[in-house]
Design an enzyme around this catalytic site. Sequence first.
Site, PDB file in Angstrom:
ATOM      1  CD  GLU A 129     -32.881  -2.255 -80.084  1.00 19.38           C
ATOM      2  OE1 GLU A 129     -33.580  -3.144 -80.599  1.00 19.38           O
ATOM      3  OE2 GLU A 129     -32.880  -2.019 -78.863  1.00 19.38           O
ATOM      4  CD  GLU A 149     -38.328  -1.788 -79.171  1.00 18.18           C
ATOM      5  OE1 GLU A 149     -38.524  -0.576 -79.359  1.00 18.18           O
ATOM      6  OE2 GLU A 149     -37.417  -2.431 -79.731  1.00 18.18           O
TER       7      GLU A 149
HETATM    8  N1  COA Z   1     -43.521  -8.426 -86.113  1.00 17.69           N
HETATM    9  C1  COA Z   1     -44.339  -9.240 -86.822  1.00 17.69           C
HETATM   10  N2  COA Z   1     -45.105  -8.806 -87.855  1.00 17.69           N
HETATM   11  C2  COA Z   1     -45.013  -7.501 -88.156  1.00 17.69           C
HETATM   12  C3  COA Z   1     -44.190  -6.611 -87.454  1.00 17.69           C
HETATM   13  C4  COA Z   1     -43.416  -7.127 -86.386  1.00 17.69           C
HETATM   14  N3  COA Z   1     -42.576  -6.361 -85.680  1.00 17.69           N
HETATM   15  N4  COA Z   1     -44.326  -5.376 -87.980  1.00 17.69           N
HETATM   16  C5  COA Z   1     -45.219  -5.486 -88.991  1.00 17.69           C
HETATM   17  N5  COA Z   1     -45.634  -6.777 -89.096  1.00 17.69           N
HETATM   18  C6  COA Z   1     -46.593  -7.319 -90.063  1.00 17.69           C
HETATM   19  C7  COA Z   1     -48.002  -6.911 -89.681  1.00 17.69           C
HETATM   20  O1  COA Z   1     -48.544  -7.800 -88.730  1.00 17.69           O
HETATM   21  C8  COA Z   1     -48.707  -6.989 -91.023  1.00 17.69           C
HETATM   22  O2  COA Z   1     -49.000  -8.351 -91.305  1.00 17.69           O
HETATM   23  P1  COA Z   1     -50.451  -8.731 -91.965  1.00 17.69           P
HETATM   24  O3  COA Z   1     -50.507  -7.918 -93.252  1.00 17.69           O
HETATM   25  O4  COA Z   1     -50.317 -10.202 -92.195  1.00 17.69           O
HETATM   26  O5  COA Z   1     -51.488  -8.309 -90.986  1.00 17.69           O
HETATM   27  C9  COA Z   1     -47.628  -6.550 -92.011  1.00 17.69           C
HETATM   28  O6  COA Z   1     -46.384  -6.704 -91.333  1.00 17.69           O
HETATM   29  C10 COA Z   1     -47.758  -5.099 -92.414  1.00 17.69           C
HETATM   30  O7  COA Z   1     -47.854  -4.323 -91.260  1.00 17.69           O
HETATM   31  P2  COA Z   1     -49.052  -3.290 -90.983  1.00 17.69           P
HETATM   32  O8  COA Z   1     -49.121  -3.033 -89.520  1.00 17.69           O
HETATM   33  O9  COA Z   1     -50.297  -3.742 -91.658  1.00 17.69           O
HETATM   34  O10 COA Z   1     -48.483  -2.032 -91.772  1.00 17.69           O
HETATM   35  P3  COA Z   1     -48.676  -0.497 -91.418  1.00 17.69           P
HETATM   36  O11 COA Z   1     -48.082   0.237 -92.555  1.00 17.69           O
HETATM   37  O12 COA Z   1     -50.063  -0.194 -91.050  1.00 17.69           O
HETATM   38  O13 COA Z   1     -47.758  -0.250 -90.115  1.00 17.69           O
HETATM   39  C11 COA Z   1     -45.774  -0.462 -88.762  1.00 17.69           C
HETATM   40  C12 COA Z   1     -46.390  -0.465 -90.186  1.00 17.69           C
HETATM   41  C13 COA Z   1     -44.330  -0.860 -88.921  1.00 17.69           C
HETATM   42  C14 COA Z   1     -45.874   0.939 -88.157  1.00 17.69           C
HETATM   43  C15 COA Z   1     -46.568  -1.457 -87.879  1.00 17.69           C
HETATM   44  O14 COA Z   1     -46.616  -2.697 -88.554  1.00 17.69           O
HETATM   45  C16 COA Z   1     -45.926  -1.680 -86.546  1.00 17.69           C
HETATM   46  O15 COA Z   1     -46.079  -0.865 -85.660  1.00 17.69           O
HETATM   47  N6  COA Z   1     -45.204  -2.820 -86.405  1.00 17.69           N
HETATM   48  C17 COA Z   1     -44.624  -3.203 -85.147  1.00 17.69           C
HETATM   49  C18 COA Z   1     -43.355  -2.423 -84.912  1.00 17.69           C
HETATM   50  C19 COA Z   1     -42.800  -2.726 -83.526  1.00 17.69           C
HETATM   51  O16 COA Z   1     -43.441  -2.595 -82.530  1.00 17.69           O
HETATM   52  N7  COA Z   1     -41.523  -3.127 -83.500  1.00 17.69           N
HETATM   53  C20 COA Z   1     -40.838  -3.430 -82.268  1.00 17.69           C
HETATM   54  C21 COA Z   1     -41.086  -4.822 -81.889  1.00 17.69           C
HETATM   55  S1  COA Z   1     -40.403  -5.161 -80.285  1.00 17.69           S
END
Ligand code: COA
Length: 275
Positions: A129, A149
């Site tokens: 966004e 989301e």
């Molecule tokens: N908020 C807080 N922490 C986040 C985050 C978020 N939106 N997105 C990623 N992180 C953190 C993870 O918790 C992880 O932390 P850790 O290593 O201490 O456990 C680190 O970033 C790496 O993320 P990880 O999930 O291990 O990497 P991945 O490559 O397997 O997946 C994503 C990457 C982006 C697909 C996945 O992290 C994800 O789906 N994140 C949330 C995205 C989301 O829903 N955004 C909208 C929020 S309303």
Amino acid sequence: MTEESKYEHVRIEHNEEGHYAVISINRPDKLNALQVQTLKEISEALESIEVDPSIRCVVLRGTKEYSKKPAFSAGADLSDRGSADLDPNNLRHQSHAMYRRHKYYDLIEEFHKPLIAAIDGYALGGGFELVLACDISIASKRSIFGLPEVQRGIFPANGGTQRLIKNLGKMRAKRMMFFGELLSAETMFEWGVLSYIVDDEKFEEFIHEKASWLGNAATNSLFLIKKSIDYGTQAPLNIGLQFEQMGYAINSQSKDVAEGISAFLEKRKPEFQGK
Ligand code: COA
């Protein structure tokens, strides 16, 4: 490049020759997830740049020094418990929480100088966004976009249901928001969300090229084009065309207009001063 360090969540660098600044979201352990503080710092940095005549373009990006995965921003920080003064079970408080975030997205969108979103890696949720609030979007081919989301039962409320419609139309916007799909940079380019996609290895050079171009361009002209597009297109056509007429008239007073025309007639490169 010179660097300031009064911010906790972002880093600011100034490319003096290119007349542009880079604001890097600097929370690599969380893939640059956004807290209200992050948005506040981006807005404050833009506010200080707004009145700095040596900076005529801004690049917004995720930190280059990533520790886990490259990311522009993975969206709202899901580990953030929210503001202590707002009750999570109070409907009005939750609406106010979103109002606070919207204010920052609006401030970012309304910045007067060209704002480039430089995306290398994830641009999800509030991060995606944020891209939509910028003027130009440049992504590396490996970048991934989405509004996930709904997969967490959350509402994409940082402008997703409103700004995205303008880029994609209803069917594609709802596809993204209903399924929370993660999509490639190629798809986003094809759908008109991205201005450019570039090979991963050419990303940095391309960002510098485009930011320097805008940083050395006729700043008043860019400002008026930006406002005419952003506001004029929200109004009926006849009002929008009035924006154009006024924009043209105001711009004609800029010193850079005389420079641009003289340079053309003298067969030389213009040296715009942003005045
Ligand atoms: N908020 C807080 N922490 C986040 C985050 C978020 N939106 N997105 C990623 N992180 C953190 C993870 O918790 C992880 O932390 P850790 O290593 O201490 O456990 C680190 O970033 C790496 O993320 P990880 O999930 O291990 O990497 P991945 O490559 O397997 O997946 C994503 C990457 C982006 C697909 C996945 O992290 C994800 O789906 N994140 C949330 C995205 C989301 O829903 N955004 C909208 C929020 S309303």
